[in-house]
Design a protein around this motif. Structure first.
Motif, mmCIF file in Angstrom:
data_model
loop_
_atom_site.group_PDB
_atom_site.id
_atom_site.type_symbol
_atom_site.label_atom_id
_atom_site.label_comp_id
_atom_site.label_asym_id
_atom_site.label_seq_id
_atom_site.Cartn_x
_atom_site.Cartn_y
_atom_site.Cartn_z
ATOM 1 N N ALA A 111 91.672 66.983 110.534
ATOM 2 C CA ALA A 111 90.201 67.036 110.020
ATOM 3 C C ALA A 111 89.419 68.095 111.092
ATOM 4 C CB ALA A 111 89.603 65.912 109.667
ATOM 5 N N ASP A 168 78.198 65.344 114.724
ATOM 6 C CA ASP A 168 78.433 65.387 113.341
ATOM 7 C C ASP A 168 79.139 64.082 112.916
ATOM 8 O OD1 ASP A 168 77.464 67.824 112.981
ATOM 9 O OD2 ASP A 168 79.442 68.657 112.607
ATOM 10 N N THR A 177 85.856 67.751 108.321
ATOM 11 C CA THR A 177 86.583 68.271 107.078
ATOM 12 C C THR A 177 87.957 68.263 107.181
ATOM 13 O OG1 THR A 177 84.460 69.704 107.001
ATOM 14 C CG2 THR A 177 86.467 70.461 105.721
ATOM 15 N N THR A 211 91.976 69.443 106.476
ATOM 16 C CA THR A 211 92.484 70.677 106.342
ATOM 17 C C THR A 211 93.601 70.407 105.268
ATOM 18 O OG1 THR A 211 93.883 70.194 108.152
ATOM 19 C CG2 THR A 211 92.065 71.367 108.738
ATOM 20 N N GLY A 214 89.628 69.739 102.312
ATOM 21 C CA GLY A 214 88.444 70.587 102.041
ATOM 22 C C GLY A 214 87.182 69.353 101.829
ATOM 23 N N HIS A 215 87.648 68.033 101.787
ATOM 24 C CA HIS A 215 86.552 67.066 101.772
ATOM 25 C C HIS A 215 86.113 66.311 103.056
ATOM 26 C CE1 HIS A 215 86.251 66.148 97.135
ATOM 27 N NE2 HIS A 215 86.734 67.508 97.427
ATOM 28 N N LYS A 216 85.271 65.570 102.904
ATOM 29 C CA LYS A 216 84.672 65.135 104.555
ATOM 30 C C LYS A 216 85.006 63.721 104.563
ATOM 31 C CE LYS A 216 80.574 66.271 102.932
ATOM 32 N NZ LYS A 216 80.898 67.063 101.684
ATOM 33 N N LYS A 223 76.535 67.349 109.586
ATOM 34 C CA LYS A 223 77.578 67.933 109.417
ATOM 35 C C LYS A 223 77.054 69.615 109.859
ATOM 36 C CE LYS A 223 81.386 70.259 106.992
ATOM 37 N NZ LYS A 223 81.938 70.549 105.620
ATOM 38 N N HIS A 256 85.688 58.297 102.558
ATOM 39 C CA HIS A 256 85.567 59.496 101.845
ATOM 40 C C HIS A 256 84.108 59.768 101.851
ATOM 41 C CE1 HIS A 256 86.624 62.028 98.029
ATOM 42 N NE2 HIS A 256 85.987 62.849 99.153
ATOM 43 N N HIS A 303 81.461 62.040 99.993
ATOM 44 C CA HIS A 303 81.199 62.858 98.778
ATOM 45 C C HIS A 303 80.231 62.421 97.819
ATOM 46 C CE1 HIS A 303 83.014 66.249 96.658
ATOM 47 N NE2 HIS A 303 83.352 65.838 95.582
#
Length: 97
Positions: free
Chosen positions: A5, A12, A16, A18, A47-49, A63, A80, A82
């Motif tokens: 990530a 931050d 993110t 990969t 692609g998620h945080k 971020k 997660h 989101h």
């Protein structure tokens, strides 16, 4: 080899992913700051945080070195980040006037 990530800025709160990760899997945090490992708390798609530290309820989430949202609940390190646990503030900030 662990999933990585990317941490964009050292300050931050999220990195993110990969690639996809499953709960309990180790994620290698790369980018800014010292490379380290965090255990994923949830299954997450690429692609998620991922939270790189605990985030308190109502705390602003950083971020790119900027506020991207606010936590609607406590998010643990490795959690997660989101729409289920945060809401965006950037669009609201720019739409006020």
């Amino acid at each position: 080899m662990p999933v990585t990530a990317i941490l964009i800025r050292a300050q931050d709160h999220v990195a993110t992913l990969t690639g996809p990760v499953t709960a309990g899997e180790t994620v290698l945090i790369t980018g800014q700051g010292k490379t380290r490992e965090i255990v994923a708390r949830n299954d997450m798609p690429a692609g998620h945080k991922l939270a790189v530290r605990p985030i308190e309820q109502f705390e602003q989430i950083l971020k790119y070195g900027e506020v991207i949202g606010e936590a609607t609940e406590v998010i643990p390190e490795g959690g997660h980040v989101h729409v289920h646990n945060c809401w965006g503030v950037k669009a609201r900030r720019h739409s006020q006037g």
